[in-house]
Design an enzyme around this catalytic site. Structure first.
Site, PDB file in Angstrom:
ATOM      1  N   SER A 823      -8.324   1.836  25.777  1.00  0.00           N
ATOM      2  CA  SER A 823      -8.419   1.833  24.315  1.00  0.00           C
ATOM      3  C   SER A 823      -9.826   1.573  23.780  1.00  0.00           C
ATOM      4  O   SER A 823     -10.062   1.689  22.594  1.00  0.00           O
ATOM      5  CB  SER A 823      -7.434   0.837  23.723  1.00  0.00           C
ATOM      6  OG  SER A 823      -7.827  -0.455  24.041  1.00  0.00           O
ATOM      7  N   LYS A 866      -3.530  -6.251  17.516  1.00  0.00           N
ATOM      8  CA  LYS A 866      -4.972  -6.020  17.376  1.00  0.00           C
ATOM      9  C   LYS A 866      -5.416  -6.211  15.931  1.00  0.00           C
ATOM     10  O   LYS A 866      -6.432  -6.837  15.655  1.00  0.00           O
ATOM     11  CB  LYS A 866      -5.314  -4.604  17.826  1.00  0.00           C
ATOM     12  CG  LYS A 866      -5.319  -4.437  19.342  1.00  0.00           C
ATOM     13  CD  LYS A 866      -5.576  -2.999  19.705  1.00  0.00           C
ATOM     14  CE  LYS A 866      -5.639  -2.842  21.213  1.00  0.00           C
ATOM     15  NZ  LYS A 866      -5.679  -1.447  21.612  1.00  0.00           N
TER      16      LYS A 866
END
Ligand SMILES: Nc1ncnc2c1ncn2[C@@H]1O[C@H](COP(=O)(O)OP(=O)(O)OP(=O)(O)O)[C@@H](O)[C@H]1O
Length: 935
Positions: A823, A866
């Site tokens: 990511s 996140k």
């Protein structure tokens, strides 16, 4: 035995001096080894020679005289030490070499009952003691002893109260000794006294049956059984007076009881008998009586007690009520337990076995424990669910009262309750239908038709079994789905499960699976193992006492994997499968138990360590961390009132303003859940409690200020533990803010990606504990940047290699934490471009997304964590992959309001967001031709 020996005149008897330390007492049996005993052989030869002429049933009698002792006179009186033969005991002396002065003055007539032994060297003469005699004169010493002996009448005065008392005391001590010996044999570090259970029982019976007129013989018997010195035995042998004998034996018994108590360290204290020191003799006596009763009638002839005892009274002992009571009670408990038909069959069989068993056998306890366990398991007992009209609204209120937010989870739990309610209503309807049908047709619910009276006028309506079965089939099976709550620690998983139980009105039990490494902990040990027990689930059911509790399987992700103790997670498969768990078999119980009524709720911190088959059986409900706003609400509504009461304060004595709460959340805790927050609030409340108490003591209550100020926090909680992560970060070329979601704990945060270049030959160095996937994503990013260097205006000519004269170093700080995953691809690419172009990226802009070689930005996981982490860290703008647009919908409003989120599907698009004022030659190509770039 039992009667006073008849008095007779002096007679001549062959005498056998007994081996050192051995004494024959009336009523006991003795084996005299005859190897190397010339004298015994000579006696036997003479006797057999005489026996040929004697009557066939004539008894063979010999006089058995023990060796004397220098400590005891020939008539059994104690000598002052040192007097006599140098104060030495004769204990070492060989009976073959004994002379007239070595033998004791009293002996016992022994009836020879045979010779025992297999081989020549092991033969012994078995003699049974008959009566005492006094040695008047030794006629000869060799080849064997012969002497004139006088039978002395045993003096016993039955009416003497003193004797009666002594006799009772002896009986009681004998029983105590027996109980102690039996008890000590099961205690660790006990002396090596042991008694076979059958022998013990026989002894108990023997002792119990003795009458006062047999006082002397009981004393002899006990003197033979107990451990005593040679001198003590000699003195007992020499005591023709029963009273004296009783006293001497009592003394010996008391000594031995004290000895056993001392060595087994029994420290039960109670009002004990004078002889028993600190031992609870009542308990012992009760145990022993119980044992006698239990065993009455079951004792098969077996081991003889030490020394043997002829004429032992066998047969049933009266009583046995206690045992019967105990078994009856067990039986009643089993009846009340509402066992399943299978369990009932097993219980009946085990009960029958138990009745036939000797309680002293180890197996007896095992069997009894098993039956007790069966009786404790709630086979059919259930609590009524609160499923009336108001259930759902009540449950909703309960969940809302206990927890803030968590709407999705609450909704799922309410759905579950609604389904449960519908199912129960449908089943109740079926019950009514079946009843109506069977009433109308006189058919029992099982479908058995009753005989109809012939004269009955009304035509009976018969219901076929098939018809009943058809209705029965409509019954809803209670297969509760198993819910798995996954989320970071302290997010309320456990307390949510508790609220469900409260809302349903069911009992709650928590099974902690963390660290369970042994399959047997879940399934139990087989009954054949020592100290076998049922497993965690059956123990849980036993504890709650109902078959339909809510069982929380806590920390299922920490369950041990397959190892040499079996596979605990495989054992859970059966528990968690609604199709199978109605016949769950615990190894200990070994009868299928219905777990389908149990509502299982499992919790886990992460899904990674849960084996896929196990995960497949559960319905996963995700709980992500709380945002600061949510935490503030939870703190004000739940944690603060809870901590105020925990610390003994009234609700108006502590007031924490939202700013102060926010500071506690941001500067003193960094977590997804609220555990630390609760702890910190607890500290604040405690400090306020001290302040209040001091003010009260000093009579200065009006000066007490319940409000906690920002300044107070520094004093109460110490210096701030966490600073805003982005505060000190300056924008620099080559540094980009990325986003991470930690796999453990479900927490998200920001991560800086730093790239530096130096003169070199195109080498790429990676540090910061990067995993393989992360390393590869750096390579992909570099390849894309190299390939598009000209379009990005990083080189002057398309064929120029941007890395020709330089090397780069990619680093991710927090070097000790392993990082992996694709990511950070987007962040790496932007960091490289930033470095090569010298344009800085604002630290308040964070990004996440995987990049492909063609420059596409692909979706990634953990968006919620996140973004919550990013908001907490002070990020203002976030670039997310286009593919993650759907995840944004689920975000808490606080995050949506606090962050500006832009979605990108290609690196060119991302660059436009990062440096809106810049333009690149390649940008147009991407803009015009869709997503593809030149490669
Ligand atoms: N949404 C919430 N509303 C009110 N209180 C909450 C909420 N979430 C958590 N709590 C409180 O936080 C504390 C910790 O929660 P709990 O023990 O249920 O955590 P958990 O998720 O089971 O953690 P773990 O994974 O470590 O077992 C409890 O006192 C609980 O009441």
């Amino acid at each position: 035995m039992g009667k006073a020996p008849s008095h007779s005149d002096a007679r001549v008897l062959p005498l056998i001096p007994l081996a050192a330390g051995s004494v024959l007492l009336p009523g006991t049996t003795l084996r005299i080894p005859i190897a190397n005993r010339g004298d015994v052989a000579a006696i036997l030869a003479k006797i057999y020679a005489r026996a040929e002429t004697a009557a066939k049933d004539a008894q063979i009698l010999v006089g058995c005289v023990p060796l004397g002792s220098s400590l005891v006179s020939k008539d059994g009186n104690l000598l002052i030490e040192g007097k006599g033969k140098g104060g030495q005991s004769n204990i070492e002396q060989d009976p073959v070499l004994a002379t007239a002065k070595d033998v004791f003055g009293v002996g016992c007539v022994g009836k020879v009952s045979g010779v025992q032994g297999r081989r020549q060297g092991e033969l012994s003469l078995v003699v049974e003691g008959v009566e005492r005699f006094r040695v008047k004169e030794v006629l000869q010493e060799r080849p064997f002893f012969e002497g004139v002996v006088v039978d002395v009448e045993e003096r016993v005065n039955i009416s003497n109260a003193e004797v009666a008392e002594l006799f009772q005391h002896l009986k009681q001590l004998s029983r105590e000794l027996l109980a102690l010996v039996r008890l000590s044999s099961i205690l660790p570090r006990a002396p090596s006294v042991s008694l076979s259970p059958i022998a013990a029982r026989r002894l108990e019976l023997y002792i119990a049956r003795k009458n006062i007129d047999e006082a002397g013989s009981l004393a002899d018997f006990m003197a033979n059984v107990v451990d005593c010195t040679h001198e003590e035995r000699l003195r007992i042998l020499a005591s023709f007076d029963v009273k004296e004998r009783l006293e001497r034996v009592i003394e010996v018994l008391q000594k031995q009881i004290r000895g056993i108590q001392g060595s087994t360290r029994i420290t039960v204290t109670s009002t004990a008998t004078p002889s028993a020191g600190t031992f609870d003799m009542d308990t012992l006596r009760r145990l022993q009586q119980e044992a006698i009763r239990r065993r009455s009638g079951h004792g098969a002839p077996g081991n003889m007690p030490p020394g043997g005892f002829p004429g032992f009274p066998g047969g049933r002992q009266g009583g046995g009520e206690e045992e019967a009571n105990e078994l009856d009670e067990l039986k009643k408990r089993l009846d009340d337990a509402g066992l399943s038909p299978e369990a009932d069959k097993v219980a009946q069989r085990e009960l029958q076995r138990l009745q036939k068993m000797n309680p002293a056998q180890a197996e007896y306890q095992v069997c009894r424990n098993y039956l007790e366990n069966l009786a404790e398991i709630p086979w059919t007992k259930m609590t009524e669910d609160n499923l009336d009209a108001a259930t759902l609204s009540k449950a909703k209120k309960q969940l809302d009262d206990d927890h803030y937010g968590l709407d999705k989870i609450k909704k799922r739990l309410l759905e579950y309750l609604a389904v449960l309610k519908l199912k129960q209503a449908a089943n109740a309807d079926i019950d009514v239908q079946i009843k109506q049908l069977s009433d109308a047709a006189n058919v029992t619910p099982e479908g058995k038709e009753e005989e109809k009276e012939v004269e009955e006028k009304k035509e009976p309506r018969y219901v076929s079994e098939a018809e009943l079965k058809l209705i029965e089939r409509k019954r809803m099976v209670d297969k509760s789905p198993i819910l798995l709550l996954v989320g970071p620690p302290g997010t309320g998983k456990t307390s949510l499960a508790k609220s469900v139980a409260t809302a349903l009105g069911r009992k709650f039990h928590r099974v902690s699976l963390g660290g369970v490494r042994d399959e047997a902990e879940i399934r139990g040990h087989r009954r054949t193992y020592v100290a076998a027990m049922p497993g965690l689930l059956v123990s849980g059911l036993k504890k709650v006492g109902v078959a339909n509790p809510v069982i929380l399987l806590d920390e299922i992700d920490k369950l041990g994997q397959s190892n040499f103790h079996g596979d605990p997670s495989a054992a859970m498969l059966e528990v968690l499968d609604p199709e199978q768990n109605h016949t769950f078999t615990d190894h200990y119980v070994n009868i299928p138990i219905d777990l389908s009524k149990v509502l299982f709720i499992a919790t886990a911190n992460s899904l990674d360590t849960i084996p896929p088959p196990l995960l497949d059986r559960m319905e996963t409900i995700q709980l992500s961390g709380y945002t600061t706003l949510e935490k503030r609400h939870i703190a004000t509504r739940h944690l603060l009132p809870k901590q105020i009461t925990t610390n003994g304060l009234a609700s108006d004595l502590v007031q924490i303003t939202p700013e102060v709460l926010d500071k506690i959340i941001a500067a003193y805790t960094r977590e997804s859940g609220v555990r630390n927050l609760e702890r910190e609030i607890g500290s604040v409340c405690r400090s306020k409690a001290v302040e209040y108490a001091n003010a009260k003591d000093a009579n200065s209550l009006p000066t007490y200020n319940p409000t906690v100020s920002l300044d107070d926090l520094d004093t109460i909680l110490g210096i701030e533990r966490f600073a805003e992560e982005l505060a000190e970060q300056h924008a620099r070329p080559g540094v980009v803010t990325g986003l991470v979601a930690y796999s453990t704990g479900g927490q998200g945060s920001i991560l800086f990606i730093e790239v530096a270049d130096m003169p070199g030959t195109g080498r790429v160095q990676l540090t910061g504990k990067l995993g393989d996937v992360l390393k590869e994503s750096v390579e992909v990013a570099l390849t894309w940047v190299k390939a598009h260097a000209f379009e990005l205006a990083l080189t002057h000519a398309p064929e120029e290699d941007i890395m020709k004269n330089r090397s780069i170093h990619v680093h991710c700080p927090s070097g000790a934490i392993p990082k992996d995953g694709p990511s950070a691809g987007l962040a790496h690419t932007v960091a490289l471009i930033s470095l090569f172009s010298g344009k800085a990226v604002p630290p308040s802009l964070a990004m996440t997304g995987e990049v492909s070689l063609r420059g596409r930005v692909l979706p990634v996981g953990g968006i919620k964590e996140k973004l919550i982490g990013a908001l907490r860290a002070g990020v203002e703008r976030v670039l997310l992959p286009e593919g993650n647009r759907k995840d944004v919908r689920d975000l808490p409003t606080e995050v949506l309001e606090g962050l500006r989120i832009d979605h990108v599907s290609h690196i060119w698009e991302a660059l436009k967001f990062v440096w809106p004022e810049s333009s690149w030659p390649g940008e147009r190509r991407w803009g015009a031709g869709g997503f593809e770039s030149r490669l």
